[in-house]
Design an enzyme around this catalytic site. Structure first.
Site, PDB file in Angstrom:
ATOM      1  N   PHE A  66       4.274  -9.065 -13.796  1.00 53.01           N
ATOM      2  CA  PHE A  66       3.200  -9.636 -13.219  1.00 53.01           C
ATOM      3  C   PHE A  66       1.648  -9.096 -13.501  1.00 53.01           C
ATOM      4  O   PHE A  66       1.628  -7.989 -13.764  1.00 53.01           O
ATOM      5  CB  PHE A  66       3.397  -9.457 -11.647  1.00 53.01           C
ATOM      6  CG  PHE A  66       2.402 -10.042 -10.663  1.00 53.01           C
ATOM      7  CD1 PHE A  66       2.135 -11.236 -10.632  1.00 53.01           C
ATOM      8  CD2 PHE A  66       1.641  -9.069  -9.855  1.00 53.01           C
ATOM      9  CE1 PHE A  66       1.249 -11.652  -9.352  1.00 53.01           C
ATOM     10  CE2 PHE A  66       0.864  -9.707  -8.924  1.00 53.01           C
ATOM     11  CZ  PHE A  66       0.698 -10.945  -8.881  1.00 53.01           C
ATOM     12  N   ASP A  92       6.460   1.032 -13.104  1.00 49.25           N
ATOM     13  CA  ASP A  92       5.914  -0.183 -11.950  1.00 49.25           C
ATOM     14  C   ASP A  92       7.310  -0.367 -11.413  1.00 49.25           C
ATOM     15  O   ASP A  92       7.983  -1.155 -12.116  1.00 49.25           O
ATOM     16  CB  ASP A  92       5.237  -1.105 -12.668  1.00 49.25           C
ATOM     17  CG  ASP A  92       4.836  -2.171 -11.834  1.00 49.25           C
ATOM     18  OD1 ASP A  92       5.443  -2.311 -10.625  1.00 49.25           O
ATOM     19  OD2 ASP A  92       4.048  -2.981 -11.981  1.00 49.25           O
ATOM     20  N   HIS A 114      10.284  -4.180  -8.453  1.00 50.38           N
ATOM     21  CA  HIS A 114      11.208  -4.758  -8.517  1.00 50.38           C
ATOM     22  C   HIS A 114      12.325  -4.064  -8.149  1.00 50.38           C
ATOM     23  O   HIS A 114      13.765  -4.626  -8.247  1.00 50.38           O
ATOM     24  CB  HIS A 114      11.613  -5.516  -9.742  1.00 50.38           C
ATOM     25  CG  HIS A 114      10.565  -6.751 -10.269  1.00 50.38           C
ATOM     26  ND1 HIS A 114      10.649  -7.539 -11.290  1.00 50.38           N
ATOM     27  CD2 HIS A 114       9.505  -7.038  -9.542  1.00 50.38           C
ATOM     28  CE1 HIS A 114       9.836  -8.184 -11.427  1.00 50.38           C
ATOM     29  NE2 HIS A 114       8.876  -8.099 -10.517  1.00 50.38           N
ATOM     30  N   GLN A 172       5.378  -6.359  -0.434  1.00 52.99           N
ATOM     31  CA  GLN A 172       4.921  -7.649  -0.324  1.00 52.99           C
ATOM     32  C   GLN A 172       6.191  -8.315  -0.076  1.00 52.99           C
ATOM     33  O   GLN A 172       7.345  -8.012  -0.148  1.00 52.99           O
ATOM     34  CB  GLN A 172       4.197  -8.133  -1.718  1.00 52.99           C
ATOM     35  CG  GLN A 172       3.827  -9.729  -1.851  1.00 52.99           C
ATOM     36  CD  GLN A 172       4.964 -10.515  -2.201  1.00 52.99           C
ATOM     37  OE1 GLN A 172       5.829 -10.082  -3.005  1.00 52.99           O
ATOM     38  NE2 GLN A 172       4.964 -11.762  -2.067  1.00 52.99           N
ATOM     39  N   LYS A 190       9.450  -8.749  -1.950  1.00 53.01           N
ATOM     40  CA  LYS A 190      10.257  -7.711  -2.498  1.00 53.01           C
ATOM     41  C   LYS A 190      11.490  -7.216  -1.677  1.00 53.01           C
ATOM     42  O   LYS A 190      11.852  -8.018  -0.665  1.00 53.01           O
ATOM     43  CB  LYS A 190       9.002  -6.813  -2.632  1.00 53.01           C
ATOM     44  CG  LYS A 190       7.928  -7.059  -3.430  1.00 53.01           C
ATOM     45  CD  LYS A 190       8.228  -7.404  -4.956  1.00 53.01           C
ATOM     46  CE  LYS A 190       7.014  -8.234  -5.458  1.00 53.01           C
ATOM     47  NZ  LYS A 190       5.909  -7.436  -5.994  1.00 53.01           N
ATOM     48  N   ARG A 201     -11.087  12.244   0.847  1.00 53.05           N
ATOM     49  CA  ARG A 201     -10.844  13.389   1.671  1.00 53.05           C
ATOM     50  C   ARG A 201      -9.881  14.361   1.134  1.00 53.05           C
ATOM     51  O   ARG A 201      -8.982  13.761   0.283  1.00 53.05           O
ATOM     52  CB  ARG A 201     -10.534  12.735   2.880  1.00 53.05           C
ATOM     53  CG  ARG A 201     -11.588  12.040   3.628  1.00 53.05           C
ATOM     54  CD  ARG A 201     -11.025  11.660   5.210  1.00 53.05           C
ATOM     55  NE  ARG A 201     -11.959  11.137   5.896  1.00 53.05           N
ATOM     56  CZ  ARG A 201     -12.380   9.635   5.984  1.00 53.05           C
ATOM     57  NH1 ARG A 201     -11.110   8.965   5.716  1.00 53.05           N
ATOM     58  NH2 ARG A 201     -13.092   9.113   6.754  1.00 53.05           N
ATOM     59  N   TYR A 210     -15.648  14.328   7.389  1.00 54.08           N
ATOM     60  CA  TYR A 210     -16.834  13.667   6.529  1.00 54.08           C
ATOM     61  C   TYR A 210     -16.976  14.470   5.193  1.00 54.08           C
ATOM     62  O   TYR A 210     -18.300  14.376   4.670  1.00 54.08           O
ATOM     63  CB  TYR A 210     -18.063  13.323   7.159  1.00 54.08           C
ATOM     64  CG  TYR A 210     -17.664  12.157   8.388  1.00 54.08           C
ATOM     65  CD1 TYR A 210     -17.559  10.964   7.848  1.00 54.08           C
ATOM     66  CD2 TYR A 210     -17.757  12.431   9.729  1.00 54.08           C
ATOM     67  CE1 TYR A 210     -16.995   9.987   9.032  1.00 54.08           C
ATOM     68  CE2 TYR A 210     -17.385  11.310  10.807  1.00 54.08           C
ATOM     69  CZ  TYR A 210     -17.266  10.153  10.231  1.00 54.08           C
ATOM     70  OH  TYR A 210     -16.912   9.167  11.022  1.00 54.08           O
ATOM     71  N   ARG A 254      -5.404   3.073   2.856  1.00 52.53           N
ATOM     72  CA  ARG A 254      -4.500   3.474   3.921  1.00 52.53           C
ATOM     73  C   ARG A 254      -3.635   2.216   4.331  1.00 52.53           C
ATOM     74  O   ARG A 254      -4.086   1.243   4.646  1.00 52.53           O
ATOM     75  CB  ARG A 254      -4.975   4.158   4.782  1.00 52.53           C
ATOM     76  CG  ARG A 254      -5.771   5.417   4.551  1.00 52.53           C
ATOM     77  CD  ARG A 254      -6.318   6.227   5.585  1.00 52.53           C
ATOM     78  NE  ARG A 254      -7.229   5.172   6.537  1.00 52.53           N
ATOM     79  CZ  ARG A 254      -8.295   5.020   6.232  1.00 52.53           C
ATOM     80  NH1 ARG A 254      -9.148   5.993   5.452  1.00 52.53           N
ATOM     81  NH2 ARG A 254      -9.347   4.425   6.884  1.00 52.53           N
TER      82      ARG A 254
HETATM   83  C1  LIG Z   1       4.604  -7.582  -6.693  1.00 53.09           C
HETATM   84  C2  LIG Z   1       4.451  -6.843  -7.953  1.00 53.09           C
HETATM   85  C3  LIG Z   1       3.136  -6.027  -8.024  1.00 53.09           C
HETATM   86  C4  LIG Z   1       2.057  -5.930  -7.154  1.00 53.09           C
HETATM   87  O1  LIG Z   1       2.475  -5.808  -5.910  1.00 53.09           O
HETATM   88  P1  LIG Z   1       1.583  -6.617  -4.686  1.00 53.09           P
HETATM   89  O2  LIG Z   1       2.042  -5.614  -3.357  1.00 53.09           O
HETATM   90  O3  LIG Z   1       1.888  -7.993  -4.541  1.00 53.09           O
HETATM   91  O4  LIG Z   1       0.009  -6.224  -4.970  1.00 53.09           O
HETATM   92  C5  LIG Z   1       2.963  -5.139  -9.244  1.00 53.09           C
HETATM   93  N1  LIG Z   1       3.590  -5.458 -10.340  1.00 53.09           N
HETATM   94  C6  LIG Z   1       4.961  -6.048 -10.331  1.00 53.09           C
HETATM   95  C7  LIG Z   1       5.980  -6.067 -11.520  1.00 53.09           C
HETATM   96  C8  LIG Z   1       5.239  -6.789  -9.277  1.00 53.09           C
HETATM   97  O5  LIG Z   1       6.096  -7.686  -9.188  1.00 53.09           O
END
Ligand SMILES: *Cc1c(COP(=O)(O)O)cnc(C)c1O
Length: 422
Positions: free
Chosen positions: A96, A167, A170, A193, A196, A225, A232, A242
């Protein structure tokens, strides 16, 4: 009349797949508790804090930092590793866009390399060959839930003295040699998201075992922070990444289901491996024997048009949809995206990088091309189905294979100029 649903026959799917997202009274109760507590913000709250600790523990990691989404998780990771202008980060061509755009957001250069032909994960040999003096990190993507070769990648990055980032958007709950993914390198990033493996609509998290990295990342995600310091005081660059208490509450409930759901998805996928593997022209994504559990974001298989009378991947997908089997589009190769083709990506870079066309964009990426245009993805909710659901997937695909000639000649006739009245 044809057997194919696309041509008017009976659908292979006789009952609907499970709905997604899944929820019950656990989510309802958690949301209501947040509502009535009036603590909707994570800073004074406990829910997001509890969630990030529980998610980290589940994955065998020391630290978890919840953030707004999976892209943000990568951006915070770049900043926490102090990756910036002049630096390079190696990224698979098949992923992605966020995997590469987070690098550009740090004003660093994503260097694209091809994936392996069978697991569709980054090729360790090409990764090693792409390392230069400027390389600061490698981002491996656990494609469809299948871990990248973590043995080779930890070794290569250790030898080069650069960071390995997983990453893992998945791959919630995936395992490599019996150990959950996400903390093999400097950091692991996840997305929550909606598509997922567990979700709060949006959301993300960063896992790490490195105390120094955690301190940086936690600070960056909260405006620079430091925990325990005056509200602050802002010690380093940071922004607001966050997650809210609503999402922390939902995700705690979702995490409670992850293990059982993973068992189901992994188990069903292995039945598909066995049965779809017997159908000419269908090659399931390889399961490396070191992948002891696949979180299975999707069920991915290669479609060989030659065994299907020459019908296109798109036409095959249409036929599957008509049978009632859902489909999720595969990713296009990153190097073919507009922003790489038209040079727009260079606006994120500085110095000579802003002017030159990068050599890696002239490389060929045959395995990514094949993965992008010739694989078919069945989305994960279908893998939560029962034996009948899985049986119906198999029946649909084998029916299309048996009737491929019929479909091809139907399409040929439909495309031919009309000579006579019908
Ligand atoms: C979904 C996804 C992201 C990004 O996640 P979001 O929560 O949509 O920003 C990054 N890398 C891969 C491989 C993804 O499938």
């Amino acid at each position: 009349m044809s057997e194919l649903a696309l041509l008017g026959g009976r659908k292979a799917k006789t009952k609907p797949f499970p709905l997604w997202p899944q929820f019950d009274d656990a989510e309802r109760k958690a949301l209501n508790e947040v509502l009535e507590s009036r603590v909707w913000w994570r800073t004074p709250g406990r829910r997001t804090l509890d969630f990030e600790q529980a998610f980290a523990r589940y994955h065998g990691a020391r630290h978890g930092i919840a953030v707004t989404n999976g892209t943000a998780a990568l951006e915070v990771t770049m900043a926490a590793l102090r990756i910036g202008p002049g630096d390079e980060v190696i990224v698979p061509d098949f992923t992605f866009v966020a995997t590469a755009s987070a690098v550009l957001f740090a004003n660093a250069l994503p260097v694209l390399v091809d994936v392996l032909p069978d697991t569709y994960c980054i090729d360790p040999k090409l990764t090693e060959a792409a390392i230069t003096r400027r390389t600061k990190a490698v981002i491996a993507v656990h494609m469809g839930g299948h871990p990248a070769d973590l043995d080779a990648l930890t070794e290569i990055t250790r030898r080069a003295g650069i960071a390995l980032i997983e990453d893992s958007s998945h791959a919630h709950a995936s395992e490599w040699r019996g150990k959950r993914i996400g903390s093999f390198g400097a950091a692991g990033t996840f997305s929550f998201q909606s598509s997922k493996l567990m979700t709060a609509g949006e959301g993300g998290i960063i896992l790490s075992n490195d105390d120094g990295f955690e301190r940086n990342a936690r600070s960056i995600h909260d405006c620079g922070r430091m925990p325990g310091e005056w509200f602050y005081s802002h010690f380093i660059y940071g922004s607001n990444y966050r997650l809210s208490e609503w999402q922390g509450a939902i995700l705690t409930a979702q995490l409670g289901r992850l293990d059982e759901q993973t068992r189901r998805r992994h188990g069903n996928a292995r039945v598909l491996d066995r049965e779809l593997g017997k159908i000419p022209g269908i090659t399931p994504q390889k399961l490396d024997e070191r992948c002891t559990r696949n979180g299975q974001y999707a069920y991915i298989f290669h479609f060989n048009t030659k065994e299907f009378a020459g019908i296109s991947t798109e036409r095959f997908i249409e036929a599957m949809n008509a049978e009632g089997i859902p489909n999720q589009a595969s990713y296009p190769p990153l190097h073919e995206l507009h922003m790489f083709r038209n040079g727009e990506y260079r606006n994120c870079l500085s110095g000579p990088d802003a002017k030159e066309e990068h050599a890696f964009l002239k490389c060929s990426f045959p395995n990514t091309e094949r993965a992008a245009w010739e694989t078919v993805w069945i989305p994960q909710p279908a893998l939560l189905g029962d034996e009948q659901d899985i049986e119906e997937i198999i029946r649909a695909i084998s029916k299309i294979q048996r009737n491929a000639k019929n479909l091809a000649s139907h399409d040929m006739e439909a495309a031919a100029p009309v000579h006579a009245a019908r």
